[in-house]
Scaffold this active site. Sequence first.
Site, PDB file in Angstrom:
ATOM      1  N   ASP A 242       0.834  -1.199   0.000  1.00  0.00           N
ATOM      2  CA  ASP A 242       0.000   0.000   0.000  1.00  0.00           C
ATOM      3  C   ASP A 242       0.868   1.248   0.000  1.00  0.00           C
ATOM      4  O   ASP A 242       2.023   1.226   0.421  1.00  0.00           O
ATOM      5  CB  ASP A 242      -0.968   0.016   1.182  1.00  0.00           C
ATOM      6  CG  ASP A 242      -0.285   0.062   2.534  1.00  0.00           C
ATOM      7  OD1 ASP A 242       0.777  -0.573   2.692  1.00  0.00           O
ATOM      8  OD2 ASP A 242      -0.806   0.740   3.444  1.00  0.00           O
TER       9      ASP A 242
ATOM     10  N   GLU B 267       0.118  -0.974   5.887  1.00  0.00           N
ATOM     11  CA  GLU B 267       1.177  -0.331   6.666  1.00  0.00           C
ATOM     12  C   GLU B 267       0.953   1.171   6.793  1.00  0.00           C
ATOM     13  O   GLU B 267       1.181   1.761   7.861  1.00  0.00           O
ATOM     14  CB  GLU B 267       2.541  -0.598   6.015  1.00  0.00           C
ATOM     15  CG  GLU B 267       3.737  -0.290   6.929  1.00  0.00           C
ATOM     16  CD  GLU B 267       4.166   1.162   6.926  1.00  0.00           C
ATOM     17  OE1 GLU B 267       4.850   1.594   7.877  1.00  0.00           O
ATOM     18  OE2 GLU B 267       3.826   1.900   5.962  1.00  0.00           O
TER      19      GLU B 267
END
Length: 456
Positions: A88, A152
């Site tokens: 991400d 994250e």
Amino acid sequence: MQDIKQYIEENKDRFLEELFELIRIPSISSDSSRKEDMRKASEQWVKILLDAGADKAEVMDTKGHPVVYGEKMVDPSAPTVLVYGHTDVMPVDPIDLWDTDPFEPVIKDGKIWARGADDDKGQAFMHAKAFEYLVKTNQLKCNVKFLIEGEEEIGSENLPEFCENNKDLLKADVILVSDTSMLGAKTPSITTGLRGLAYWQVDVTGPNRDLHSGIYGGAVANPINVLSKMIGDLIDENGHITIPGFYDDVMEVSEQERTLMAKAPFDEDAYKKSINVKELHGEKGYSTQERTGIRPSFDACGIWGGYTGEGAKTVLPSKAHAKLSSRLVPNQDHEKIARQFKEYFEAVAPDSVKVEVSVLHGGQAYVCPIDMPAYQAAEMAYQQTFKKRPVPVRSGGSIPIISTFEKILGIKSVLMGFGLESDAIHSPNENYPLEQFFKGIETIPYFYKHYSELEK
């Protein structure tokens, strides 16, 4: 392993195109409209790992975005390395400050320009290609597992539960991560510490509707004014955070360690020039490097309310909002700090407004011992390719899941980052030098070589 450079040279165009294919997926975990892109990025990682030589790789669901697990087990008696990365990326706003399309990677001035070029698609992808080289040349002497998550950048909310439920699957001797930076392109360094993080949203409500600033201004409290002052009061004239009890558990660093830290090369004038500021600011009594490595900090990450459109609108807004974060140091518990701030900030709010604090996410600080075999293997790997001994440094950044790994899985992490401060991660025009990208692919195989030898 002397042929690693040749392998990179022969395959560099393919490496870049494969990386670009991953970067083109707008996997912004904080954007609910990108849910399908998050899965697409995970599926792409499965392909990357299988093509690189993993025995198996699969997308595994969580309550949020999925994770990718892959592995290659070469010998049950050999040490096992768990490679962690994330697919991400941060949002790209403000989009008008980008010189290129953030999700269409461009090579310019010897750098890859795109969101995720460094953080963390570029750096995580280096591990896939280093792994590919070791498998294809039959030089892999360690078992390797991969854990690539999709949350994250929003605090790894669902990864702790995933780890709890999959302890046997994730069993390893060390976790290897590339999601940090070096001191400079010619100054290799290994991050030995990460600050923790606490993150909140504050919502301030004044009148029950937006008011005319001429008719009501001066008689009714403006939520934006109140919020701005409250935030400003959180740090005093000495750069000291004013939340009661905030420093109670801060681990003080010895004068000996501070002296060693001071030996790391640092050009303050170049540092100021790189971010275009005349003066630096922070806690009194500490150097710039200490302020970002061994001391906590507090920042407003965003503030909004009222009218922000084109032209003028004379409004006294009903609401104001802010995103606030604090970087924490070892011994500071992010949950305790989160409670302390919420209780304090809501208590000091004037009666003219209502203040509500929501805790968004957080994580503990982390310290890596420099005498563990995995750290020594990383040190030897950098020496082999950079011809210099890497400097141990404590980073001002946070990777909350690293301390969670230690707590849940009982495994230490080694942070072999190859990014540079100039890479503008989280900002418009994120970039990653090709030299650093290829140097990472060259260096990581030496970690496996030395680690397998040290653990014999």
